[in-house]
Design a protein around this motif. Structure first.
Motif, PDB file in Angstrom:
ATOM      1  N   ALA A 174      47.859 -24.465 -44.090  1.00 28.76           N
ATOM      2  CA  ALA A 174      46.699 -24.832 -44.915  1.00 28.76           C
ATOM      3  C   ALA A 174      45.709 -25.651 -44.098  1.00 28.76           C
ATOM      4  N   LEU A 175      46.230 -26.568 -43.282  1.00 36.92           N
ATOM      5  CA  LEU A 175      45.365 -27.360 -42.408  1.00 36.92           C
ATOM      6  C   LEU A 175      44.647 -26.466 -41.406  1.00 36.92           C
ATOM      7  N   VAL A 176      45.352 -25.443 -40.916  1.00 34.92           N
ATOM      8  CA  VAL A 176      44.729 -24.481 -39.999  1.00 34.92           C
ATOM      9  C   VAL A 176      43.570 -23.769 -40.693  1.00 34.92           C
ATOM     10  N   GLN A 177      43.775 -23.360 -41.940  1.00 35.05           N
ATOM     11  CA  GLN A 177      42.711 -22.647 -42.647  1.00 35.05           C
ATOM     12  C   GLN A 177      41.478 -23.530 -42.828  1.00 35.05           C
ATOM     13  N   ILE A 178      41.702 -24.810 -43.116  1.00 36.99           N
ATOM     14  CA  ILE A 178      40.583 -25.735 -43.237  1.00 36.99           C
ATOM     15  C   ILE A 178      39.879 -25.886 -41.890  1.00 36.99           C
ATOM     16  N   HIS A 179      40.653 -25.990 -40.833  1.00 40.01           N
ATOM     17  CA  HIS A 179      40.091 -26.151 -39.497  1.00 40.01           C
ATOM     18  C   HIS A 179      39.307 -24.906 -39.079  1.00 40.01           C
ATOM     19  N   VAL A 180      39.830 -23.725 -39.437  1.00 40.60           N
ATOM     20  CA  VAL A 180      39.147 -22.483 -39.073  1.00 40.60           C
ATOM     21  C   VAL A 180      37.807 -22.373 -39.798  1.00 40.60           C
ATOM     22  N   ARG A 181      37.735 -22.901 -41.020  1.00 41.64           N
ATOM     23  CA  ARG A 181      36.460 -22.879 -41.739  1.00 41.64           C
ATOM     24  C   ARG A 181      35.372 -23.586 -40.940  1.00 41.64           C
ATOM     25  N   ARG A 182      35.760 -24.638 -40.234  1.00 39.95           N
ATOM     26  CA  ARG A 182      34.801 -25.349 -39.391  1.00 39.95           C
ATOM     27  C   ARG A 182      34.594 -24.620 -38.067  1.00 39.95           C
ATOM     28  N   LEU A 183      35.653 -24.044 -37.537  1.00 40.01           N
ATOM     29  CA  LEU A 183      35.585 -23.420 -36.221  1.00 40.01           C
ATOM     30  C   LEU A 183      34.703 -22.182 -36.221  1.00 40.01           C
ATOM     31  N   VAL A 184      34.687 -21.444 -37.342  1.00 44.11           N
ATOM     32  CA  VAL A 184      33.879 -20.223 -37.395  1.00 44.11           C
ATOM     33  C   VAL A 184      32.387 -20.523 -37.369  1.00 44.11           C
ATOM     34  N   GLN A 185      32.023 -21.784 -37.550  1.00 41.73           N
ATOM     35  CA  GLN A 185      30.614 -22.153 -37.489  1.00 41.73           C
ATOM     36  C   GLN A 185      30.100 -22.181 -36.049  1.00 41.73           C
ATOM     37  N   THR A 186      31.015 -22.262 -35.087  1.00 43.24           N
ATOM     38  CA  THR A 186      30.615 -22.341 -33.684  1.00 43.24           C
ATOM     39  C   THR A 186      31.151 -21.192 -32.834  1.00 43.24           C
ATOM     40  N   ASP A 187      32.248 -20.543 -33.268  1.00 39.15           N
ATOM     41  CA  ASP A 187      32.888 -19.523 -32.448  1.00 39.15           C
ATOM     42  C   ASP A 187      33.185 -18.286 -33.287  1.00 39.15           C
ATOM     43  N   THR A 188      33.310 -17.143 -32.612  1.00 43.65           N
ATOM     44  CA  THR A 188      33.554 -15.881 -33.301  1.00 43.65           C
ATOM     45  C   THR A 188      35.015 -15.760 -33.729  1.00 43.65           C
ATOM     46  N   THR A 189      35.233 -14.884 -34.694  1.00 42.50           N
ATOM     47  CA  THR A 189      36.599 -14.609 -35.133  1.00 42.50           C
ATOM     48  C   THR A 189      37.430 -14.050 -33.986  1.00 42.50           C
ATOM     49  N   SER A 190      36.808 -13.216 -33.148  1.00 38.35           N
ATOM     50  CA  SER A 190      37.515 -12.645 -32.003  1.00 38.35           C
ATOM     51  C   SER A 190      38.048 -13.738 -31.086  1.00 38.35           C
ATOM     52  N   ALA A 191      37.215 -14.748 -30.820  1.00 31.91           N
ATOM     53  CA  ALA A 191      37.635 -15.847 -29.954  1.00 31.91           C
ATOM     54  C   ALA A 191      38.754 -16.648 -30.591  1.00 31.91           C
ATOM     55  N   ILE A 192      38.669 -16.872 -31.890  1.00 30.41           N
ATOM     56  CA  ILE A 192      39.692 -17.654 -32.592  1.00 30.41           C
ATOM     57  C   ILE A 192      41.039 -16.948 -32.525  1.00 30.41           C
ATOM     58  N   VAL A 193      41.046 -15.633 -32.750  1.00 33.08           N
ATOM     59  CA  VAL A 193      42.287 -14.865 -32.710  1.00 33.08           C
ATOM     60  C   VAL A 193      42.874 -14.843 -31.306  1.00 33.08           C
ATOM     61  N   PHE A 194      42.024 -14.575 -30.313  1.00 34.54           N
ATOM     62  CA  PHE A 194      42.505 -14.446 -28.936  1.00 34.54           C
ATOM     63  C   PHE A 194      43.042 -15.764 -28.406  1.00 34.54           C
ATOM     64  N   TYR A 195      42.284 -16.832 -28.591  1.00 34.33           N
ATOM     65  CA  TYR A 195      42.687 -18.105 -27.997  1.00 34.33           C
ATOM     66  C   TYR A 195      43.828 -18.776 -28.756  1.00 34.33           C
ATOM     67  N   PHE A 196      44.035 -18.389 -30.002  1.00 30.18           N
ATOM     68  CA  PHE A 196      45.233 -18.906 -30.671  1.00 30.18           C
ATOM     69  C   PHE A 196      46.490 -18.362 -30.000  1.00 30.18           C
ATOM     70  N   SER A 197      46.507 -17.068 -29.736  1.00 28.34           N
ATOM     71  CA  SER A 197      47.668 -16.479 -29.068  1.00 28.34           C
ATOM     72  C   SER A 197      47.869 -17.090 -27.686  1.00 28.34           C
ATOM     73  N   LEU A 198      46.771 -17.302 -26.974  1.00 28.24           N
ATOM     74  CA  LEU A 198      46.866 -17.883 -25.637  1.00 28.24           C
ATOM     75  C   LEU A 198      47.371 -19.325 -25.692  1.00 28.24           C
ATOM     76  N   THR A 199      46.835 -20.110 -26.626  1.00 30.59           N
ATOM     77  CA  THR A 199      47.269 -21.503 -26.762  1.00 30.59           C
ATOM     78  C   THR A 199      48.721 -21.592 -27.189  1.00 30.59           C
ATOM     79  N   ALA A 200      49.116 -20.745 -28.138  1.00 35.40           N
ATOM     80  CA  ALA A 200      50.499 -20.760 -28.612  1.00 35.40           C
ATOM     81  C   ALA A 200      51.462 -20.403 -27.487  1.00 35.40           C
ATOM     82  N   THR A 201      51.067 -19.456 -26.638  1.00 36.35           N
ATOM     83  CA  THR A 201      51.913 -19.088 -25.497  1.00 36.35           C
ATOM     84  C   THR A 201      52.112 -20.279 -24.570  1.00 36.35           C
ATOM     85  N   CYS A 202      51.035 -20.979 -24.272  1.00 36.77           N
ATOM     86  CA  CYS A 202      51.115 -22.126 -23.350  1.00 36.77           C
ATOM     87  C   CYS A 202      51.880 -23.292 -23.966  1.00 36.77           C
ATOM     88  N   VAL A 203      51.596 -23.607 -25.222  1.00 39.15           N
ATOM     89  CA  VAL A 203      52.249 -24.744 -25.869  1.00 39.15           C
ATOM     90  C   VAL A 203      53.747 -24.503 -26.025  1.00 39.15           C
TER      91      VAL A 203
END
Length: 324
Positions: A174-203
């Motif tokens: 739920a916190l992620v969904q709230i955060h994404v609402r703000r993130l889409v104001q500056t970045d594309t959905t494509s970037a959000i999807v791609f970099y989540f997978s990349l960040t999750a892999t690294c973390v």
């Protein structure tokens, strides 16, 4: 999204969404099947790593690879990745302990927590209808997890921890969904999807010292270790494909129309749990899940009504953050 890339084809939209939900459920089942040998952190790693080439290939085919690699809010992606990765890890840990239908039912609490967090963090006004839906859904969640919190000796402390982990994952999503609402104001959905997978892999690599399964070079393709790793690799590939299908479904149908089909995962989870893991949901889980689904559908209906009201209003006629 270019106008020529969208059309109103509800049948196609619903089919894509249902197949995606089914693939996500199969992905969860694969993670659960591998959970006896593969720790949650390693499962998150493979789930994320093998989704990256699938998502990258899709972005390239759609001509959106540049959008998927362009970042405006770096720290926004980092926080989204940390929250989402933790939620994924907690869910995978819960899958190792609890039946698949129970994990699915508890996960339905996410829309309820999203409404509450939107009120607390975004200043959205939440009135009677949505408050009633949240209350109904949370009652259903409590019915599902109440046996795990009891002092009955037939329930283990591990199961209690599993239920709390999945509930915590719902809050984080739920916190992620709230955060994404703000993130889409500056970045594309494509970037959000791609970099989540990349960040999750690294973390998830940070969990390497906690005991990952590492196949010995002398193992053959029929060795149990490689079989287990094959399960989590397939989970990653299916997760990437399912993510693409969900995204594609919104080209052919609106979010409010497709949202109720998320609850088909309970049907898929029940069938797979019964056929693969011999798990039969208890009446308590079914009753609780029904209440959570009812609350979720009521929220979806209310959001749709609010969307229609906003579309009828003139631009600027209603102040921001006054949604019911």
């Amino acid at each position: 999204m270019p106008a020529d890339m969208t059309s109103h084809r509800p049948g196609t939209a619903i089919a894509l969404k249902l197949v995606a939900i089914f693939l996500f459920t199969v992905m969860a089942a694969l993670i659960k099947a591998a959970s006896e040998a593969v720790p949650p952190g390693q499962a998150v790693f493979f789930r994320s790593l093998f989704a990256i080439p699938v998502i990258g290939l899709w972005l390239w085919q759609q001509g959106k690879l540049e959008d998927g690699l362009k970042v405006n809010n770096v720290f926004g992606h980092v926080w989204r990745g940390l929250f989402g990765t933790t939620a994924m890890g907690l869910t995978f840990a819960g899958l190792a302990i609890l039946p698949l239908p129970e994990v699915t039912a508890i996960g339905y609490a996410t829309p309820m927590f999203t409404v509450l967090l939107a009120a607390l963090l975004l200043g959205e006004r939440v009135r009677l209808i949505r408050l009633s839906a949240v209350a109904l859904g949370l009652v259903g969640v409590m019915i599902v997890i109440a046996p795990r919190l009891s002092l009955d000796e037939s329930y283990s402390s591990a199961a209690t921890a599993g239920a709390l982990m999945v509930l915590g994952a719902s809050i984080l999503r739920a916190l992620v969904q709230i955060h994404v609402r703000r993130l889409v104001q500056t970045d594309t959905t494509s970037a959000i999807v791609f970099y989540f997978s990349l960040t999750a892999t690294c973390v998830s690599l940070l969990s390497l010292p906690l005991g990952w399964i590492v196949p010995h070079p002398s193992l053959t393709w029929t060795s149990p270790g490689l079989y287990i790793l094959g399960l989590v690799i397939c989970a990653g590939l299916l997760g990437g494909i399912a993510q693409i299908m969900v995204t594609s479904s919104y080209r052919f149908g609106g979010a409010s129309m497709l949202a109720p089909f998320d609850y088909a995962s309970m049907i898929f989870a029940t069938l797979i749990g019964w056929l693969v893991f011999s798990e039969v949901p208890t009446p308590t889980i079914l009753i609780g899940a029904a209440l959570v689904i009812a609350g979720g559908v009521l929220i979806i209906w209310r959001e749709r009504q609010l969307g229609l009201d906003r579309s009828k209003s003139k631009p600027g006629s209603a102040p921001s953050g006054t949604a019911n």
